[in-house]
Motif scaffolding. Sequence first.
Motif, mmCIF file in Angstrom:
data_model
loop_
_atom_site.group_PDB
_atom_site.id
_atom_site.type_symbol
_atom_site.label_atom_id
_atom_site.label_comp_id
_atom_site.label_asym_id
_atom_site.label_seq_id
_atom_site.Cartn_x
_atom_site.Cartn_y
_atom_site.Cartn_z
ATOM 1 N N HIS B 117 0.821 -1.220 0.000
ATOM 2 C CA HIS B 117 0.000 0.000 0.000
ATOM 3 C C HIS B 117 0.855 1.271 0.000
ATOM 4 O O HIS B 117 0.496 2.269 -0.615
ATOM 5 C CB HIS B 117 -0.968 -0.004 1.183
ATOM 6 N N LEU B 118 1.976 1.206 0.694
ATOM 7 C CA LEU B 118 2.878 2.366 0.684
ATOM 8 C C LEU B 118 3.466 2.577 -0.713
ATOM 9 O O LEU B 118 3.537 3.706 -1.214
ATOM 10 C CB LEU B 118 3.992 2.189 1.721
ATOM 11 N N GLN B 119 3.880 1.463 -1.333
ATOM 12 C CA GLN B 119 4.436 1.559 -2.686
ATOM 13 C C GLN B 119 3.365 2.051 -3.666
ATOM 14 O O GLN B 119 3.650 2.845 -4.559
ATOM 15 C CB GLN B 119 4.958 0.192 -3.144
ATOM 16 N N GLN B 120 2.156 1.561 -3.468
ATOM 17 C CA GLN B 120 1.050 1.999 -4.317
ATOM 18 C C GLN B 120 0.835 3.511 -4.164
ATOM 19 O O GLN B 120 0.641 4.230 -5.145
ATOM 20 C CB GLN B 120 -0.227 1.247 -3.928
ATOM 21 N N GLN B 121 0.898 3.974 -2.909
ATOM 22 C CA GLN B 121 0.735 5.400 -2.666
ATOM 23 C C GLN B 121 1.837 6.197 -3.351
ATOM 24 O O GLN B 121 1.594 7.274 -3.904
ATOM 25 C CB GLN B 121 0.747 5.665 -1.153
ATOM 26 N N ARG B 122 3.050 5.605 -3.365
ATOM 27 C CA ARG B 122 4.176 6.269 -4.032
ATOM 28 C C ARG B 122 3.882 6.417 -5.523
ATOM 29 O O ARG B 122 4.120 7.473 -6.121
ATOM 30 C CB ARG B 122 5.424 5.419 -3.808
ATOM 31 N N LEU B 123 3.347 5.356 -6.096
ATOM 32 C CA LEU B 123 2.979 5.389 -7.510
ATOM 33 C C LEU B 123 1.922 6.466 -7.766
ATOM 34 O O LEU B 123 2.010 7.241 -8.733
ATOM 35 C CB LEU B 123 2.457 4.003 -7.929
ATOM 36 N N ILE B 124 0.948 6.515 -6.888
ATOM 37 C CA ILE B 124 -0.108 7.524 -7.036
ATOM 38 C C ILE B 124 0.491 8.931 -7.019
ATOM 39 O O ILE B 124 0.118 9.786 -7.823
ATOM 40 C CB ILE B 124 -1.156 7.366 -5.912
ATOM 41 N N GLU B 125 1.432 9.154 -6.096
ATOM 42 C CA GLU B 125 2.040 10.488 -5.994
ATOM 43 C C GLU B 125 2.815 10.835 -7.255
ATOM 44 O O GLU B 125 2.785 11.977 -7.730
ATOM 45 C CB GLU B 125 2.961 10.578 -4.762
ATOM 46 N N LYS B 131 4.788 12.704 -13.360
ATOM 47 C CA LYS B 131 6.040 12.015 -13.706
ATOM 48 C C LYS B 131 5.700 10.656 -14.320
ATOM 49 O O LYS B 131 5.883 9.604 -13.686
ATOM 50 C CB LYS B 131 6.913 11.859 -12.460
ATOM 51 N N ILE B 132 5.255 10.694 -15.580
ATOM 52 C CA ILE B 132 4.710 9.498 -16.205
ATOM 53 C C ILE B 132 5.777 8.425 -16.407
ATOM 54 O O ILE B 132 5.560 7.248 -16.056
ATOM 55 C CB ILE B 132 4.087 9.858 -17.579
ATOM 56 N N GLU B 133 6.912 8.853 -16.897
ATOM 57 C CA GLU B 133 7.966 7.868 -17.180
ATOM 58 C C GLU B 133 8.426 7.168 -15.905
ATOM 59 O O GLU B 133 8.518 5.952 -15.829
ATOM 60 C CB GLU B 133 9.163 8.588 -17.824
ATOM 61 N N GLU B 134 8.670 7.997 -14.925
ATOM 62 C CA GLU B 134 9.122 7.470 -13.631
ATOM 63 C C GLU B 134 8.069 6.523 -13.047
ATOM 64 O O GLU B 134 8.396 5.473 -12.488
ATOM 65 C CB GLU B 134 9.351 8.637 -12.681
ATOM 66 N N ALA B 135 6.813 6.927 -13.201
ATOM 67 C CA ALA B 135 5.711 6.125 -12.672
ATOM 68 C C ALA B 135 5.679 4.745 -13.337
ATOM 69 O O ALA B 135 5.545 3.715 -12.658
ATOM 70 C CB ALA B 135 4.378 6.843 -12.890
ATOM 71 N N LEU B 136 5.846 4.742 -14.679
ATOM 72 C CA LEU B 136 5.804 3.465 -15.400
ATOM 73 C C LEU B 136 6.937 2.558 -14.952
ATOM 74 O O LEU B 136 6.740 1.369 -14.671
ATOM 75 C CB LEU B 136 5.910 3.731 -16.909
ATOM 76 N N GLU B 137 8.099 3.144 -14.857
ATOM 77 C CA GLU B 137 9.271 2.377 -14.454
ATOM 78 C C GLU B 137 9.078 1.780 -13.054
ATOM 79 O O GLU B 137 9.318 0.598 -12.805
ATOM 80 C CB GLU B 137 10.485 3.309 -14.467
ATOM 81 N N PHE B 138 8.576 2.631 -12.143
ATOM 82 C CA PHE B 138 8.363 2.204 -10.766
ATOM 83 C C PHE B 138 7.326 1.069 -10.699
ATOM 84 O O PHE B 138 7.517 0.070 -9.989
ATOM 85 C CB PHE B 138 7.901 3.404 -9.933
ATOM 86 N N ALA B 139 6.258 1.225 -11.474
ATOM 87 C CA ALA B 139 5.209 0.209 -11.480
ATOM 88 C C ALA B 139 5.757 -1.129 -11.962
ATOM 89 O O ALA B 139 5.497 -2.181 -11.362
ATOM 90 C CB ALA B 139 4.048 0.653 -12.365
ATOM 91 N N ARG B 159 -5.662 -1.221 -11.081
ATOM 92 C CA ARG B 159 -6.560 -0.096 -10.822
ATOM 93 C C ARG B 159 -5.772 1.215 -10.792
ATOM 94 O O ARG B 159 -6.198 2.239 -11.321
ATOM 95 C CB ARG B 159 -7.253 -0.307 -9.472
ATOM 96 N N THR B 160 -4.600 1.166 -10.139
ATOM 97 C CA THR B 160 -3.796 2.383 -10.011
ATOM 98 C C THR B 160 -3.229 2.822 -11.356
ATOM 99 O O THR B 160 -3.242 4.010 -11.706
ATOM 100 C CB THR B 160 -2.647 2.148 -9.004
ATOM 101 N N VAL B 161 -2.720 1.846 -12.121
ATOM 102 C CA VAL B 161 -2.115 2.172 -13.425
ATOM 103 C C VAL B 161 -3.167 2.768 -14.360
ATOM 104 O O VAL B 161 -2.857 3.594 -15.229
ATOM 105 C CB VAL B 161 -1.435 0.927 -14.037
ATOM 106 N N ALA B 162 -4.423 2.383 -14.148
ATOM 107 C CA ALA B 162 -5.508 2.914 -14.981
ATOM 108 C C ALA B 162 -5.566 4.440 -14.936
ATOM 109 O O ALA B 162 -6.065 5.090 -15.868
ATOM 110 C CB ALA B 162 -6.847 2.319 -14.536
ATOM 111 N N LEU B 163 -5.020 5.020 -13.867
ATOM 112 C CA LEU B 163 -4.979 6.488 -13.773
ATOM 113 C C LEU B 163 -4.259 7.101 -14.962
ATOM 114 O O LEU B 163 -4.575 8.209 -15.403
ATOM 115 C CB LEU B 163 -4.252 6.909 -12.484
ATOM 116 N N LEU B 164 -3.275 6.350 -15.470
ATOM 117 C CA LEU B 164 -2.459 6.869 -16.573
ATOM 118 C C LEU B 164 -3.249 6.968 -17.874
ATOM 119 O O LEU B 164 -2.898 7.732 -18.771
ATOM 120 C CB LEU B 164 -1.237 5.958 -16.789
ATOM 121 N N ALA B 165 -4.322 6.191 -17.962
ATOM 122 C CA ALA B 165 -5.080 6.133 -19.207
ATOM 123 C C ALA B 165 -5.958 7.363 -19.412
ATOM 124 O O ALA B 165 -6.491 7.584 -20.497
ATOM 125 C CB ALA B 165 -5.936 4.869 -19.229
#
Lengths: 430, 242
Positions: B117-125, B131-139, B159-165
């Motif tokens: 959940h913490l990592q997921q929150q990091r992705l959300i932030e 920071k799309i590129e960074e987000a993809l890499e992190f995911a 569900r979280t990655v769907a935010l990017l769409a």
Amino acid sequence: MVANQQEQISNYFLEQAKLSASSSEELDNENESIPMELNTINSSGGFLVVSTDKLSVEYTGVNLHGHDVGVIQANHPAPVKRLMYYFEMKVINAGAKGQIAIGFTTDSFKMRRQPGWEANSYGYHGDDGLLYRGHGKGETFGPSFTTGDTVGGGINYASQEVFFTKNGIVVGTVYKDVKSQLFPTAYEAQERLKQQSMIEKISLPQNVSYGIVRSYLLHYGYEDTLNVFDMATSNSVPPISLSQQNGFIEQDDMYALSQRKTLRQLIRTGKIDAAFGKLRDWYPQTILDDNSPICFLLHSQKFIELVRAGKLEDAVKYGRVELAKFFGQEEYKELVRECVALLAYEEPLNSPVGHLLKESQREAVADAVNAMILSTNPGLKDSLSCLHSQLEKLLRQLSACCLERRSLNGDQGEAFHLHRVLTSSKMEKH
Amino acid sequence: MSIFWVVRQLAYIQESMATSKKVITKEEWERKLNDVKIRKEDMNKLVMNFLVTEGYVDAAEKFRSESGTEPDIDLATITDRMAVKKAVQCGNVEDAIEKVNDLNPEILDTNPQLFFHLQQQRLIELIRNGKIEEALEFAQEELAPRGEENQSFLEELERTVALLAFEDVSNCPVGELLDISQRLKTASEVNAAILTSQSHEKDPKLPSLLKMLIWAQNQLDEKASYPRINDLSSAKLEDPAI
């Protein structure tokens, strides 16, 4: 403010002062006799042989007909002021016919009949595994039991049900959701969890706990804590705003906040003369009558502080001038006697009246003064509202509800004890 | 041979259950309330427990000196716990993870769901900050391997990655992930885990007691009509309904 209301208020705090002296165990005291052994006096007499520890019994009769039954009861009825009661017995020898039973009956039970056959009795019978309640026709219930088995009987006061076990497992259909191995305590824990998870599902209005804590701090004049708490809640994410929530009640509690804080600090640090001085300056009406309970509490506290400081001679002098006059009065007698008794001990702190030297005694006196000041508020809507914080009102309501429910349940079930809730670390849900 | 025990009043209960509700007047009820003795010391403890568990360290400190009530936990540990909580609330998740590990590395080691959940929150932030590129890499590097271990993690990740769409996340079906409440949820999860690791209860007792009050009143409603407290924040006694 009318004089007798003032009296009512200060009498309340006299009681509180005594309360703070009593131990919490005393308050929680709900001693009930519990069944410890078999009742050898009221049994089927000649039919039975009882062992010397009064825990085993043998039927020596021949059982020719339905009234030839050996019956023995415990020495006390099942205790009722709890969530549940449970007991077990081991069948040493079921006899040739295997007609053995366990159950619950009243004290008027006919001692020559099987439990369950008569009205107001419940019996689980070993030879057929049937449950009998109140008449001679049994219902399908559980397995039969015989020599070597351990059977148990219990009453769940929360659901008002009777249940039986065989070798640690609940039998019959009463509790079909319970399948695990059960011991009396394990069963109680499970029942408690069930109740707690039901309670935890209840939803509360948003931030209501914050509001209650805040008004508690206001009520008792813990002004420094209040200021820091307010700052912290307004800085939290998201900010918690409480001011509108409480409306006019808060206005009452804001009254004389900093004066109340000052007096509390003086009393808590043992400066009783200074506290008298401030009261004389700010609220002379509260201490006009030197024989009033509030003056008595302050004088007795002054006496206690002198003892604490080791100034015993001064204490004696002070006591003669200020406390002696209260001796003859019934409501003060006990406290005066305790105060004076402090003089009798070399180490008063470790004496039977040592509680007087504790912080809680100062706190009780400070609470009384706090309430007296609140009562001088000309805008007070309810003259007795100064006595209780919201939190106390809610806790009293909770307590009264539990007690009332118990009394309507034939005096069976649990009471509420704040002290127990605080000391149990397992109020948690699963 | 037959053995049995005695209990009084079983029949009496059944009888009383059948009869109609008892009515208790306000006067009677107030008398009962006055018989209830609540110790000030215990109420102070209840308030202290609330301040400590909710993390109001300064208020707890002041309350200790103003009321003489001792907290049931070392106040210093609250400061650390609150720093972690605050970091998550402000979106500094990396910082928060570091602080938790400084506090006690076992907390995240033994709690894979919290760590996820913490990592997921990091992705959300990261997504929030564009920071799309960074987000993809992190995911892909940090979160996907964990999703393989656990089906529910995988669903959360998707569900979280769907935010990017979505270009406009305010109209996106998973937009609630960007809401402040998601941060608060994660923050309270990490707060509870730290408390548990300090063998302290994760919830204050006061709300549970308020729930218990509502429950006890509902229970008593079945048997009697009596003055209820419907508004907890005013604690006002209502007149009994007859």
